[in-house]
Design a protein around this motif. Structure first.
Motif, PDB file in Angstrom:
ATOM      1  N   THR A 552      38.076  37.775  41.014  1.00  0.00           N
ATOM      2  CA  THR A 552      39.106  38.772  40.897  1.00  0.00           C
ATOM      3  C   THR A 552      40.285  38.069  40.281  1.00  0.00           C
ATOM      4  O   THR A 552      41.171  38.607  39.368  1.00  0.00           O
ATOM      5  CB  THR A 552      39.508  39.470  42.288  1.00  0.00           C
ATOM      6  N   SER A 555      39.578  37.101  36.519  1.00  0.00           N
ATOM      7  CA  SER A 555      39.667  38.218  35.567  1.00  0.00           C
ATOM      8  C   SER A 555      41.097  38.535  35.415  1.00  0.00           C
ATOM      9  O   SER A 555      41.378  38.628  33.970  1.00  0.00           O
ATOM     10  CB  SER A 555      39.124  39.464  36.172  1.00  0.00           C
ATOM     11  N   GLU A 559      42.652  38.181  31.400  1.00  0.00           N
ATOM     12  CA  GLU A 559      43.269  39.298  30.631  1.00  0.00           C
ATOM     13  C   GLU A 559      44.819  38.759  30.320  1.00  0.00           C
ATOM     14  O   GLU A 559      45.251  39.091  28.992  1.00  0.00           O
ATOM     15  CB  GLU A 559      43.305  40.433  31.562  1.00  0.00           C
ATOM     16  N   ARG A 573      34.666  40.339  34.033  1.00  0.00           N
ATOM     17  CA  ARG A 573      34.661  41.871  34.711  1.00  0.00           C
ATOM     18  C   ARG A 573      33.131  42.378  34.931  1.00  0.00           C
ATOM     19  O   ARG A 573      33.155  42.728  36.163  1.00  0.00           O
ATOM     20  CB  ARG A 573      35.450  43.079  33.851  1.00  0.00           C
ATOM     21  N   ALA A 592      34.332  48.096  38.310  1.00  0.00           N
ATOM     22  CA  ALA A 592      34.521  46.783  37.596  1.00  0.00           C
ATOM     23  C   ALA A 592      33.455  47.115  36.311  1.00  0.00           C
ATOM     24  O   ALA A 592      33.893  46.665  35.340  1.00  0.00           O
ATOM     25  CB  ALA A 592      34.254  45.785  38.214  1.00  0.00           C
ATOM     26  N   GLU A 595      34.872  49.328  33.819  1.00  0.00           N
ATOM     27  CA  GLU A 595      35.969  48.884  32.952  1.00  0.00           C
ATOM     28  C   GLU A 595      35.629  47.735  32.089  1.00  0.00           C
ATOM     29  O   GLU A 595      35.828  47.546  30.765  1.00  0.00           O
ATOM     30  CB  GLU A 595      36.928  48.191  33.978  1.00  0.00           C
ATOM     31  N   ALA A 596      34.519  47.110  31.988  1.00  0.00           N
ATOM     32  CA  ALA A 596      34.044  45.876  31.524  1.00  0.00           C
ATOM     33  C   ALA A 596      33.330  46.527  30.169  1.00  0.00           C
ATOM     34  O   ALA A 596      33.227  46.163  28.935  1.00  0.00           O
ATOM     35  CB  ALA A 596      33.045  45.338  32.048  1.00  0.00           C
TER      36      ALA A 596
END
Length: 692
Positions: A552, A555, A559, A573, A592, A595-596
């Protein structure tokens, strides 16, 4: 470029080199291969001789003009070769539904070759390239609002158009599609900047002709005595990939086709746009240089798109040949289509390493990678998902050569191939060591590559042994803080984990991370990569909650440092989703993972998580606005069935296809056989749903 007042195959640019006897043989060969039923459907003319004359008069000027242009844009050092080919090669469009192009030695006493171009290959290549141009825009953010609806409509239209081709060409006596989407678009004119429908058709014809011409120019279609070729893959590597010398020559010729097409697109512009000269031409030269770069960029895109669409068309035609019962043509076509991964690597390398330095970095950017990935995913989707749902004629047998076909990726995963490559690499290292010394950087790099080959072959212990010795030597030669030495330590720690020494691997990664933070700082990508490995080992050692917490934080750092769309960010992710799932947090894992995927794949491409929901919403809106039986609604339902099938939703796919059977499918171009195929799809997916 042909002489408008004489024979339709007469050259203008190479009139003094053209061989009239070979030109006459091309005309005779065209007539020999004429399929008059096909010509009658293509021209609307009932008289066979008149139908052939109309077809030849229409197609021959295009082919000779393109042949002239390809030869005229050979590099200066190859102009003599171009003149030689101008007098020893003629080309024509096969007047039939032939699925593959052909090259013939001159049947008369004139030395030379005749190239017969498959019209099916050209038109299908153009349809795919043009269709994908509309189905997945290069710069969607530059389009007006509502572009998504237009894009989805284009995707559905391309799928329907491919369905018509499959239907028309599935049987040997199948005719051409009477009026395709490309034909309609060409009738309404072309857009600017070489992106119009006619430009895509010309690019497809150019690539098909250049492909066969390249095989002549590079010698693999000549006698052994006449060959003057260089290997595409190294002579040591090719045998391990089960690529013969002849196939290696063909790969080189295939790769050369991209360069030939690019030279043609840019060269034709240069022929008609001379660079201003003189003291007063400074501003004109600046404008000319800018237009030259734009032309080169469009030329690279056109050549790339024609290349990729061509091999996709060849794969579809190979499948059609198989179902026609022509195993010989099917095997040749499928073998050619499997070369695409090699050619794609070559094209990317040329655009990155040759064209970008010459014209500018815009010749290959991250946007191009995503754009090409989107197009590739659609082509794979059409071949692997759509084709099985379109087939009107199936074969019960499956020849050995079909089941034995292996892609380059399949071969690179085989331990036997990797072991053989490692042994060959060791011999190369021994030679390098004798020539340059054990401490030469090239030797050290080769040893690192050897460890990689051992690891990929499953020999982790052997790879660890190689890297342990290499880490000591690298620290001595280039220093312990050198980036290369740190990279070796990273790979060594990873291999220890693969070999089962997780505690040793974790200790090695912690020590490496401390050194990297000291040298590079905490936000350096190498530090983040090492933290990734530590997070994974933490979970793999049983601390799932610790892994979720570490991923977490990581990631968010990825970003912040590299951006949300970077490959490393997306990979992190994905790993976060996996560890959340192991922790039992299915909702967090799904979020997740989505999102990836959303960051990894372009929007509205088959693998993007938002594509299927977008079509579900589109279907609901169309049913409300137009009713369930409207042609647009039916098209979306049909397309949605394919997308559900791709996602493994067997019940959903069966429901979508079954819903079509309640309506008149004539407006979609479906006949009784198509409806029968549709019923078969319903039965298949209902059975799959029960089995699951």
């Amino acid at each position: 470029m042909p002489d408008p007042g004489g024979d339709p195959g007469r050259s203008v640019l190479f009139a003094h080199h053209q061989n009239p006897e070979l030109m006459a043989e091309a005309r005779e060969m065209s007539l020999t291969f004429a399929d008059f039923a096909h010509l009658r459907r293509a021209t609307g003319e009932e008289d066979p001789e008149r139908a052939w004359e109309m077809y030849f008069a229409h197609t021959q000027p295009q082919v000779r003009g393109l042949l002239d242009g390809l030869l005229a844009t050979f590099p200066p050092e190859d102009r003599d070769r171009a003149a030689e080919l101008a007098g020893s090669v003629e080309a024509f469009v096969l007047p039939s539904g032939a699925l593959e192009s052909r090259v013939f030695a001159s049947p008369g006493g004139t030395p030379g070759h005749l190239i017969g171009i498959s019209p099916a290959a050209v038109q299908l290549t153009a349809e795919i390239a043009w269709g994908l141009e509309l189905a997945h825009p290069y710069e969607p953010e530059a389009l007006p609002r509502g572009w998504e609806a237009a894009t989805m409509h284009a995707q559905e239209s391309l799928a329907l158009n491919l369905q018509r081709y499959v239907r028309a060409l599935e049987v040997p006596d199948g005719g051409p599609v009477s009026l395709s989407a490309l034909d309609v678009a060409m009738q309404h004119g072309a857009t600017t900047h070489a992106r119009g429908p006619r430009d895509f058709y010309i690019a497809a014809m150019t690539f098909a002709l250049a492909h066969e011409l390249a095989h002549l120019d590079h010698g693999d279609l000549l006698s052994v005595e006449g060959r003057e070729t260089e290997a595409f893959l190294s002579e040591r590597l090719a045998p391990h990939l089960r690529i013969s010398d002849e196939e290696n020559e063909e790969l080189r010729a295939d790769a050369a086709t991209f360069t030939t097409c690019f030279n043609y697109f840019v060269g034709v512009w240069l022929m008609t746009n001379k660079r201003p000269t003189g003291l007063l031409g400074t501003l004109g030269r600046l404008k000319w240089d800018g237009r030259h770069r734009v032309t080169a960029w469009h030329g690279a895109r056109r050549a790339t798109e024609a290349c990729e669409a061509y091999y996709s068309a060849i794969a579809i035609l190979g499948d059609l040949a198989f179902r026609r019962g022509d195993d010989g043509a099917s095997r040749r076509l499928m073998t050619t289509s499997l070369r695409l991964p090699y050619i794609q690597q070559y094209v990317q390398r040329v655009r990155e390493e040759v064209l970008a330095p010459a014209y500018g970095p815009f010749m290959w950017e991250d946007r191009d990678v995503r754009y090409r990935k989107a197009h590739h995913s659609w082509r794979v989707h059409f071949v692997e998902v759509f084709l099985p749902h379109m087939c009107r004629h199936q074969r019960s047998d499956s020849p050995d050569w079909v089941t034995g076909l292996k892609t380059p990726a399949d071969l690179f995963r085989e331990a036997e191939v990797l072991t053989a490559m490692a042994a060959e690499h060791e011999r190369e290292i021994a030679v390098l060591t004798r020539e340059k010394g054990a401490d030469d950087p090239e030797v050290l790099s080769a040893r690192a590559q050897l460890a990689t080959l051992h690891a990929e072959a499953g020999d982790h212990a052997g790879a660890v042994e190689i890297l342990e010795a290499l880490a000591v030597d690298a620290a001595r030669v280039v220093g312990p803080d050198d980036e290369g030495t740190l990279g070796i330590r990273h790979n060594l720690a990873w291999l220890r984990a693969q070999a089962g020494d997780k505690a040793g691997a974790a200790a090695a990664f912690r020590a490496l991370c401390a050194d990297q933070e000291r040298i590079f700082g905490p936000d350096h990508p190498e530090v983040l990569d090492t933290r990734y490995e530590l997070a994974w080992l933490r979970g793999d050692s049983g601390d799932v909650a610790g892994a979720v917490s570490a991923f977490t934080r990581l990631s968010a750092d990825y970003e912040r440092v590299l951006g949300p769309g970077h490959t490393a960010t997306l990979a992190t992710r994905k790993s976060l989703a996996q560890w959340r799932e192991r922790q039992g947090d299915t909702h967090g894992a799904a979020a997740a993972s989505t999102e990836a995927r959303a960051g990894q794949y372009p929007i509205l491409s088959p693998d993007h998580p938002g594509t299927l929901p977008a079509y579900e919403q589109r279907l609901a809106e169309q049913e409300r606005a137009s009713g369930p039986g409207h042609p647009n609604t039916l098209t979306t339902r049909w397309f949605l069935g394919m997308l559900r099938a791709k996602e493994g939703d067997a019940a959903g796919a069966a429901d979508a296809f079954a819903g079509l059977l309640d309506h008149d499918l004539g407006p979609l171009g479906f006949d009784d056989v198509d409806v029968s195929v549709l019923r078969g799809n319903v039965d298949h997916w209902r059975a799959e749903a029960v089995a699951r």
